[in-house]
Write a protein that holds these residues in place. Structure first.
Motif, PDB file in Angstrom:
ATOM      1  N   GLU A   1     -24.084  90.276  18.327  1.00 28.24           N
ATOM      2  CA  GLU A   1     -24.945  91.018  19.248  1.00 28.24           C
ATOM      3  C   GLU A   1     -24.209  91.300  20.554  1.00 28.24           C
ATOM      4  OE1 GLU A   1     -29.501  89.921  17.994  1.00 28.24           O
ATOM      5  OE2 GLU A   1     -28.508  88.624  19.464  1.00 28.24           O
ATOM      6  N   LEU A   2     -24.351  92.515  21.034  1.00 26.48           N
ATOM      7  CA  LEU A   2     -23.696  92.940  22.263  1.00 26.48           C
ATOM      8  C   LEU A   2     -24.710  92.934  23.403  1.00 26.48           C
ATOM      9  CD1 LEU A   2     -21.829  96.021  20.739  1.00 26.48           C
ATOM     10  CD2 LEU A   2     -20.927  93.708  21.064  1.00 26.48           C
ATOM     11  N   PRO A   3     -24.295  92.533  24.608  1.00 27.48           N
ATOM     12  CA  PRO A   3     -25.241  92.530  25.729  1.00 27.48           C
ATOM     13  C   PRO A   3     -25.802  93.927  25.973  1.00 27.48           C
ATOM     14  CG  PRO A   3     -22.980  92.191  26.498  1.00 27.48           C
ATOM     15  CD  PRO A   3     -22.953  92.099  25.006  1.00 27.48           C
ATOM     16  N   SER A   4     -27.126  94.008  26.167  1.00 30.33           N
ATOM     17  CA  SER A   4     -27.750  95.323  26.304  1.00 30.33           C
ATOM     18  C   SER A   4     -28.983  95.233  27.188  1.00 30.33           C
ATOM     19  CB  SER A   4     -28.144  95.874  24.929  1.00 30.33           C
ATOM     20  OG  SER A   4     -29.191  95.107  24.364  1.00 30.33           O
ATOM     21  N   LEU A   5     -29.449  96.407  27.611  1.00 34.36           N
ATOM     22  CA  LEU A   5     -30.662  96.523  28.406  1.00 34.36           C
ATOM     23  C   LEU A   5     -31.633  97.460  27.705  1.00 34.36           C
ATOM     24  CD1 LEU A   5     -29.096  96.959  31.961  1.00 34.36           C
ATOM     25  CD2 LEU A   5     -30.310  94.942  31.116  1.00 34.36           C
ATOM     26  N   PRO A   6     -32.943  97.205  27.822  1.00 34.95           N
ATOM     27  CA  PRO A   6     -33.910  98.130  27.205  1.00 34.95           C
ATOM     28  C   PRO A   6     -33.909  99.469  27.917  1.00 34.95           C
ATOM     29  CG  PRO A   6     -35.032  96.448  28.505  1.00 34.95           C
ATOM     30  CD  PRO A   6     -33.596  96.058  28.472  1.00 34.95           C
ATOM     31  N   VAL A   7     -34.151 100.532  27.159  1.00 33.53           N
ATOM     32  CA  VAL A   7     -34.241 101.884  27.714  1.00 33.53           C
ATOM     33  C   VAL A   7     -35.710 102.167  28.031  1.00 33.53           C
ATOM     34  CG1 VAL A   7     -33.862 104.344  27.275  1.00 33.53           C
ATOM     35  CG2 VAL A   7     -32.250 102.635  26.384  1.00 33.53           C
ATOM     36  N   PRO A   8     -36.038 102.497  29.285  1.00 37.55           N
ATOM     37  CA  PRO A   8     -37.443 102.751  29.637  1.00 37.55           C
ATOM     38  C   PRO A   8     -38.060 103.841  28.763  1.00 37.55           C
ATOM     39  CG  PRO A   8     -36.076 102.616  31.607  1.00 37.55           C
ATOM     40  CD  PRO A   8     -35.144 102.618  30.445  1.00 37.55           C
ATOM     41  N   THR A   9     -39.298 103.601  28.327  1.00 38.86           N
ATOM     42  CA  THR A   9     -40.120 104.513  27.510  1.00 38.86           C
ATOM     43  C   THR A   9     -39.578 104.721  26.094  1.00 38.86           C
ATOM     44  OG1 THR A   9     -39.082 106.665  28.022  1.00 38.86           O
ATOM     45  CG2 THR A   9     -40.696 105.805  29.619  1.00 38.86           C
ATOM     46  N   ARG A  10     -38.552 103.978  25.705  1.00 35.60           N
ATOM     47  CA  ARG A  10     -37.978 104.108  24.373  1.00 35.60           C
ATOM     48  C   ARG A  10     -37.871 102.724  23.728  1.00 35.60           C
ATOM     49  NH1 ARG A  10     -38.843 108.836  25.168  1.00 35.60           N
ATOM     50  NH2 ARG A  10     -37.390 110.570  24.942  1.00 35.60           N
ATOM     51  N   PRO A  11     -37.971 102.649  22.397  1.00 41.52           N
ATOM     52  CA  PRO A  11     -37.840 101.349  21.729  1.00 41.52           C
ATOM     53  C   PRO A  11     -36.381 100.986  21.450  1.00 41.52           C
ATOM     54  CG  PRO A  11     -38.389 102.999  20.111  1.00 41.52           C
ATOM     55  CD  PRO A  11     -38.337 103.713  21.439  1.00 41.52           C
ATOM     56  N   TYR A  12     -35.467 101.423  22.322  1.00 44.34           N
ATOM     57  CA  TYR A  12     -34.044 101.214  22.105  1.00 44.34           C
ATOM     58  C   TYR A  12     -33.469 100.315  23.193  1.00 44.34           C
ATOM     59  CZ  TYR A  12     -35.022 105.529  19.556  1.00 44.34           C
ATOM     60  OH  TYR A  12     -35.584 106.472  18.747  1.00 44.34           O
ATOM     61  N   ARG A  13     -32.247  99.879  22.945  1.00 42.42           N
ATOM     62  CA  ARG A  13     -31.497  99.120  23.937  1.00 42.42           C
ATOM     63  C   ARG A  13     -30.125  99.773  24.086  1.00 42.42           C
ATOM     64  NH1 ARG A  13     -33.952  94.170  25.049  1.00 42.42           N
ATOM     65  NH2 ARG A  13     -32.047  93.516  26.125  1.00 42.42           N
ATOM     66  N   LEU A  14     -29.622  99.819  25.330  1.00 48.02           N
ATOM     67  CA  LEU A  14     -28.313 100.395  25.623  1.00 48.02           C
ATOM     68  C   LEU A  14     -27.318  99.251  25.756  1.00 48.02           C
ATOM     69  CD1 LEU A  14     -26.938 103.129  26.122  1.00 48.02           C
ATOM     70  CD2 LEU A  14     -27.328 102.771  28.567  1.00 48.02           C
ATOM     71  N   ALA A  15     -26.348  99.217  24.853  1.00 48.73           N
ATOM     72  CA  ALA A  15     -25.434  98.074  24.781  1.00 48.73           C
ATOM     73  C   ALA A  15     -24.094  98.389  25.422  1.00 48.73           C
ATOM     74  CB  ALA A  15     -25.223  97.667  23.335  1.00 48.73           C
ATOM     75  N   LEU A  16     -23.405  97.347  25.815  1.00 50.55           N
ATOM     76  CA  LEU A  16     -22.040  97.453  26.321  1.00 50.55           C
ATOM     77  C   LEU A  16     -21.147  97.926  25.176  1.00 50.55           C
ATOM     78  CD1 LEU A  16     -20.166  96.761  28.797  1.00 50.55           C
ATOM     79  CD2 LEU A  16     -19.745  94.574  27.649  1.00 50.55           C
ATOM     80  N   PRO A  17     -20.512  99.093  25.297  1.00 47.41           N
ATOM     81  CA  PRO A  17     -19.754  99.642  24.169  1.00 47.41           C
ATOM     82  C   PRO A  17     -18.358  99.031  24.048  1.00 47.41           C
ATOM     83  CG  PRO A  17     -19.702 101.181  25.970  1.00 47.41           C
ATOM     84  CD  PRO A  17     -20.540 100.027  26.437  1.00 47.41           C
ATOM     85  N   ARG A  18     -18.320  97.753  23.761  1.00 46.72           N
ATOM     86  CA  ARG A  18     -17.029  97.071  23.637  1.00 46.72           C
ATOM     87  C   ARG A  18     -17.125  96.088  22.476  1.00 46.72           C
ATOM     88  NH1 ARG A  18     -15.842  94.197  28.826  1.00 46.72           N
ATOM     89  NH2 ARG A  18     -15.725  96.355  29.582  1.00 46.72           N
ATOM     90  N   LEU A  19     -16.315  96.305  21.444  1.00 46.00           N
ATOM     91  CA  LEU A  19     -16.346  95.435  20.282  1.00 46.00           C
ATOM     92  C   LEU A  19     -15.304  94.338  20.412  1.00 46.00           C
ATOM     93  CD1 LEU A  19     -16.645  97.991  17.341  1.00 46.00           C
ATOM     94  CD2 LEU A  19     -18.418  97.092  18.835  1.00 46.00           C
ATOM     95  N   PRO A  20     -15.650  93.104  20.078  1.00 47.15           N
ATOM     96  CA  PRO A  20     -14.660  92.020  20.119  1.00 47.15           C
ATOM     97  C   PRO A  20     -13.624  92.199  19.019  1.00 47.15           C
ATOM     98  CG  PRO A  20     -16.719  91.254  19.151  1.00 47.15           C
ATOM     99  CD  PRO A  20     -16.977  92.640  19.640  1.00 47.15           C
ATOM    100  N   ASP A  21     -12.390  91.803  19.304  1.00 44.95           N
ATOM    101  CA  ASP A  21     -11.339  91.915  18.300  1.00 44.95           C
ATOM    102  C   ASP A  21     -11.607  90.909  17.189  1.00 44.95           C
ATOM    103  OD1 ASP A  21      -9.165  93.059  17.220  1.00 44.95           O
ATOM    104  OD2 ASP A  21      -7.753  92.478  18.779  1.00 44.95           O
ATOM    105  N   ALA A  22     -11.538  91.368  15.961  1.00 43.37           N
ATOM    106  CA  ALA A  22     -11.832  90.497  14.825  1.00 43.37           C
ATOM    107  C   ALA A  22     -11.053  90.990  13.618  1.00 43.37           C
ATOM    108  CB  ALA A  22     -13.330  90.501  14.518  1.00 43.37           C
ATOM    109  N   PRO A  23     -10.676  90.071  12.712  1.00 41.46           N
ATOM    110  CA  PRO A  23      -9.922  90.473  11.513  1.00 41.46           C
ATOM    111  C   PRO A  23     -10.831  91.131  10.478  1.00 41.46           C
ATOM    112  CG  PRO A  23     -10.327  88.110  11.465  1.00 41.46           C
ATOM    113  CD  PRO A  23     -10.884  88.619  12.768  1.00 41.46           C
ATOM    114  N   VAL A  24     -10.864  92.461  10.468  1.00 41.51           N
ATOM    115  CA  VAL A  24     -11.671  93.187   9.486  1.00 41.51           C
ATOM    116  C   VAL A  24     -10.778  94.177   8.757  1.00 41.51           C
ATOM    117  CG1 VAL A  24     -13.812  92.930  10.782  1.00 41.51           C
ATOM    118  CG2 VAL A  24     -12.383  94.956  11.147  1.00 41.51           C
ATOM    119  N   GLU A  25     -11.198  94.539   7.541  1.00 40.12           N
ATOM    120  CA  GLU A  25     -10.435  95.478   6.723  1.00 40.12           C
ATOM    121  C   GLU A  25     -11.000  96.881   6.774  1.00 40.12           C
ATOM    122  OE1 GLU A  25      -9.346  93.328   2.781  1.00 40.12           O
ATOM    123  OE2 GLU A  25     -11.118  92.304   3.590  1.00 40.12           O
TER     124      GLU A  25
END
Length: 399
Positions: free
Chosen positions: A50-74
């Motif tokens: 989960e990425l840190p985020s804030l709720p968007v007023p009047t919307r059922p969404y959250r705005l997240a910090l657009p930064r992915l942690p480095d991880a070993p994925v294929e």
């Protein structure tokens, strides 16, 4: 296989993207794959991914910090075009990872109704290196051919970043084909889970809503915002009521546009028989399918319409107006479809409520399609595509 899924829609959100992402991740993990899911979460006490985020007023969404942690994925599987999804594309490009993208949302169809769509498109285009200047941004801000052209330009740019585009329906694949270039497109609908039987649901929910046990009930599930065409639904229901005065309409999941829907119901003289209900947790939606007699689906902007398969899994026949989305995954049979006018759609609803032989046939075809397009079949096809991409030379994103 080590896979990262990336989505701007948090799993607690009761909507199609979150449902699809959650189902896919759960199937992959149950099959033993190592799956990281990066999506918005709270500012504190976040679960892994989960990425840190804030709720968007009047919307059922959250705005997240657009930064992915480095991880070993294929491989990366991206589901959205918001800040987190764009971060996923940039993350993959920097590491030459193959990217699978599921196109869940028709941006051109949604842009007139959601200002965040052109705003997000501007952000995405700039982050992906499109040479947009003031004129392009002005065109995005205004309805019309200019905005549609810019969204199409963004679509081409996004597809150029992908190794494979998954379309949840043939309708979506056909719409995306002119933008695809060299990117292959595969139709892969999200499956729906088998329902959990509960014989008391129909009686209990009708009692809670004050609906008589034998009253014909139409159900609509999801937003009642303009792109879903609630006006057509209410006008068709008014036609049904002329022949079946005891009929009721339940709109489950109405949050935005509630006042306008209620006003339209009063204008059409059906407000006494229309029940506008807030969204409920996914675990409770099945009870409303069992309490209804027909699912009424008036949207023409959906890319799959998960509620269609969910209703059919519960033995509920579906009536719709989007002929391009009428083919069922699994068997290729077609759902009942009418022209998008109150008279014709109302007539189809009335037939499904009163013609027992038609109801039985449509119900049987729906259940057969849900059984045929199972989670196991979907998972086998998805992992086959993943494996093919993992063992192929990675196509570097354009730009």
């Amino acid at each position: 296989m080590r896979i990262a899924h990336v989505s701007d829609s948090h799993l607690a959100n009761v909507e199609g993207v979150a449902t699809s992402v959650g189902a896919t991740v759960a199937l992959l993990r149950a099959a033993g794959h190592q799956v990281a899911l990066y999506s918005p979460g709270p500012l504190s006490r976040r679960r892994p991914g989960e990425l840190p985020s804030l709720p968007v007023p009047t919307r059922p969404y959250r705005l997240a910090l657009p930064r992915l942690p480095d991880a070993p994925v294929e491989l990366l599987h991206v589901h959205t075009t918001g800040p987190v999804g764009i971060a996923g594309l940039r993350y993959a490009a920097a590491r030459s990872l193959p990217v699978v993208f599921t196109w869940h949302t028709d941006l051109i169809a949604y842009a007139p109704h959601y200002p965040e769509v052109p705003l997000g498109a501007a952000y995405a285009g700039l982050r992906l290196g499109l040479p947009w200047r003031a004129r392009a941004l002005r065109e995005l801000a205004r309805p019309g051919p200019g905005r549609d052209a810019r969204l199409t330009e963004l679509g081409r740019c996004l597809l150029a970043q992908m190794s494979l585009l998954l379309a949840p329906s043939a309708k979506t694949a056909e719409a995306m084909a002119p933008m695809a270039g060299r990117t292959p497109i595969v139709v892969l609908p999200t499956p729906v889970p088998a329902p959990t039987p509960d014989d008391d649901d129909r009686r209990r929910i009708r009692a809670e809503l004050g609906i008589p046990p034998d009253a014909p009930v139409l159900l609509a599930v999801g937003r009642a915002s303009p792109e879903k065409d609630p006006e057509l639904l209410l006008a068709a229901f008014a036609q049904v009521r002329r022949a079946l005065p005891a009929a009721r309409l339940v709109l489950l999941g109405v949050r935005r546009n509630r006042v306008a829907v209620r006003r339209a119901a009063r204008r059409l003289a059906v407000d006494d028989a229309a029940h506008l209900l807030d969204p409920v947790p996914r675990t409770r939606v099945g009870g409303y399918y069992r309490a209804a007699d027909v699912l009424a689906f008036t949207s023409t902007t959906d890319t799959q319409g998960l509620v269609l398969g969910e209703a059919e899994a519960h033995g509920l026949p579906v009536a719709m107006v989007d002929a391009e989305l009428a083919a069922r995954p699994g068997t290729g049979t077609r759902r009942p479809c009418a022209a998008g006018t109150p008279a014709e759609f109302g007539a189809l609803l009335r037939r499904l409520l009163t013609d027992e032989a038609l109801r039985e046939r449509v119900t049987a075809e729906g259940r057969a399609a849900v059984t045929a397009w199972s989670g196991a079949r979907y998972l086998a096809e998805l992992t086959r595509l993943y494996t093919t991409l993992r063992h192929s030379p990675t196509r570097r994103p354009a730009g």
